[in-house]
Enzyme design. Structure first.
Site, PDB file in Angstrom:
ATOM      1  CG  ASP A  10      -1.791   1.140   1.145  1.00 25.79           C
ATOM      2  OD1 ASP A  10      -2.378   1.636   0.440  1.00 25.79           O
ATOM      3  OD2 ASP A  10      -2.002   1.591   2.450  1.00 25.79           O
ATOM      4  CB  SER A  11       0.339   4.745  -0.435  1.00 21.26           C
ATOM      5  OG  SER A  11      -0.947   4.952   0.452  1.00 21.26           O
ATOM      6  CE1 TYR A  42       2.599   5.763  -2.953  1.00 23.40           C
ATOM      7  CE2 TYR A  42       1.208   4.025  -4.248  1.00 23.40           C
ATOM      8  CZ  TYR A  42       2.313   4.475  -3.614  1.00 23.40           C
ATOM      9  OH  TYR A  42       3.647   3.733  -3.609  1.00 23.40           O
ATOM     10  CB  CYS A  73      -3.352   0.600  -2.103  1.00 23.91           C
ATOM     11  SG  CYS A  73      -3.330   2.738  -2.865  1.00 23.91           S
ATOM     12  CG  ASN A  74      -9.811   1.217  -2.369  1.00 18.17           C
ATOM     13  OD1 ASN A  74     -10.621   0.373  -3.179  1.00 18.17           O
ATOM     14  ND2 ASN A  74      -9.624   0.838  -1.057  1.00 18.17           N
ATOM     15  CB  THR A  75      -5.105   5.268  -4.602  1.00 24.15           C
ATOM     16  OG1 THR A  75      -5.903   5.665  -3.549  1.00 24.15           O
ATOM     17  CG2 THR A  75      -4.723   6.497  -5.259  1.00 24.15           C
ATOM     18  CB  CYS A 183      -9.343   5.027   1.232  1.00 22.31           C
ATOM     19  SG  CYS A 183      -7.708   5.308   1.543  1.00 22.31           S
ATOM     20  CB  THR A 184      -6.821  -0.148   2.587  1.00 20.14           C
ATOM     21  OG1 THR A 184      -5.547   0.454   1.911  1.00 20.14           O
ATOM     22  CG2 THR A 184      -7.293  -0.855   1.447  1.00 20.14           C
ATOM     23  CG  HIS A 185      -4.778   4.861   4.886  1.00 21.27           C
ATOM     24  ND1 HIS A 185      -4.128   4.502   3.550  1.00 21.27           N
ATOM     25  CD2 HIS A 185      -3.799   5.552   5.479  1.00 21.27           C
ATOM     26  CE1 HIS A 185      -2.931   4.599   3.507  1.00 21.27           C
ATOM     27  NE2 HIS A 185      -2.542   5.258   4.639  1.00 21.27           N
TER      28      HIS A 185
END
Ligand code: DGL
Length: 262
Positions: A10-11, A42, A73-75, A183-185
């Protein structure tokens, strides 16, 4: 049988919410987690930059011997998954905002889709939205400030409340049927979002995220490809970051310890 690790990236810290879900669902698997904290977030970068950074993460994990990759990470998925799948010769599992289940369970109310600004405008997401009948119910809520809050390591109630007031303030007093954490955050801020929603929206929204779906998909892919770890063994996890390890790794461990996806 293949006991090599699955690589997850992930970012930054968000991917740990996917890692924890996968650890619980697939306890025999070992994992290598790479957070690109030095370059997070990101979600305000160009697709070209996100693709370049995502390839760096993927190559790092391949170099370390990953048998499969999860883009947690979706982005990064929206910008780079097709190129990564084409170029790398290993199975790649990715994320997408869970708007499908939110619409399937909907009674026609408003759905807030919280994600990074980049995810909200990428064609991959817009095509997904287009394929769904009830897309008009979905309101995109870009929320990069929430990524920054998780990355900062200040996880106090006051810090999250300040950010949520800014991001969700425009929906004050409205009836919100569900919230998609795209978003995974964001699962790490879920309890704060629930509290905010109770105080400021009408009714109690249902929550959806893509973590369980992605972890299940990883299990299916490993099985199909004959890459599952030996049953009954206890997998091990190694955590890596492009950022300052002395600061970041203790934060990784705290998030993993406190997060319960179920
Ligand atoms: N966690 C990431 C996602 O799921 C991106 C956060 C960011 O770096 O902007 O979209």
């Amino acid at each position: 049988m293949d006991n090599r690790a699955v690589g997850i990236f992930d970012s930054g810290m968000g991917g740990l919410s996917v890692l924890k879900t996968a650890q619980l669902l697939l306890p025999a698997e070992s994992f290598l987690f790479y957070g690109d904290n030095k370059n997070a977030p990101y979600g305000t970068r160009s697709p070209e930059e996100i693709t370049r950074l995502s390839f760096d993460c993927a190559h790092e994990l391949v170099k370390l011997g990953a048998k499969a990759l999860v883009i947690a990470c979706n982005t990064a998925t929206s910008a780079a998954v097709n190129d990564i799948r084409t170029e790398l010769k290993l199975p790649v599992v990715s994320m997408e905002p869970a708007i499908k289940p939110a619409i399937e369970h909907s009674k026609g109310g408003r759905i807030l889709m919280m994600a990074t600004p980049r995810t909200c405008v990428q064609s991959r997401y817009l095509r997904l939205l287009d394929r769904l009948d009830q897309a008009h119910q979905v309101v995109n809520v870009p929320a990069i400030e929430l990524v920054e809050a998780v990355e900062s390591g200040d996880w106090s109630r006051q810090a999250f409340d300040r950010v949520l007031q800014k991001v969700l303030g425009p929906f004050e007093g409205q009836a919100i049927e569900s919230i998609v954490l795209g978003c995974t955050h964001f699962p790490f801020a879920r309890e704060h979002i629930v509290r905010y929603a109770r105080a400021h929206f009408q009714g109690e929204p249902a929550f959806y995220d893509g973590n369980l779906g992605t972890a299940r998909q990883l299990g299916r892919v490993l099985k199909e490809q004959g890459l599952e770890a030996e049953p009954g063994r206890a997998g091990v996890t190694r955590l890596l970051t492009s950022g300052d390890s002395a600061r970041i790794l203790p934060l990784f461990n705290r998030l993993l310890a406190q997060y319960d996806p179920f």
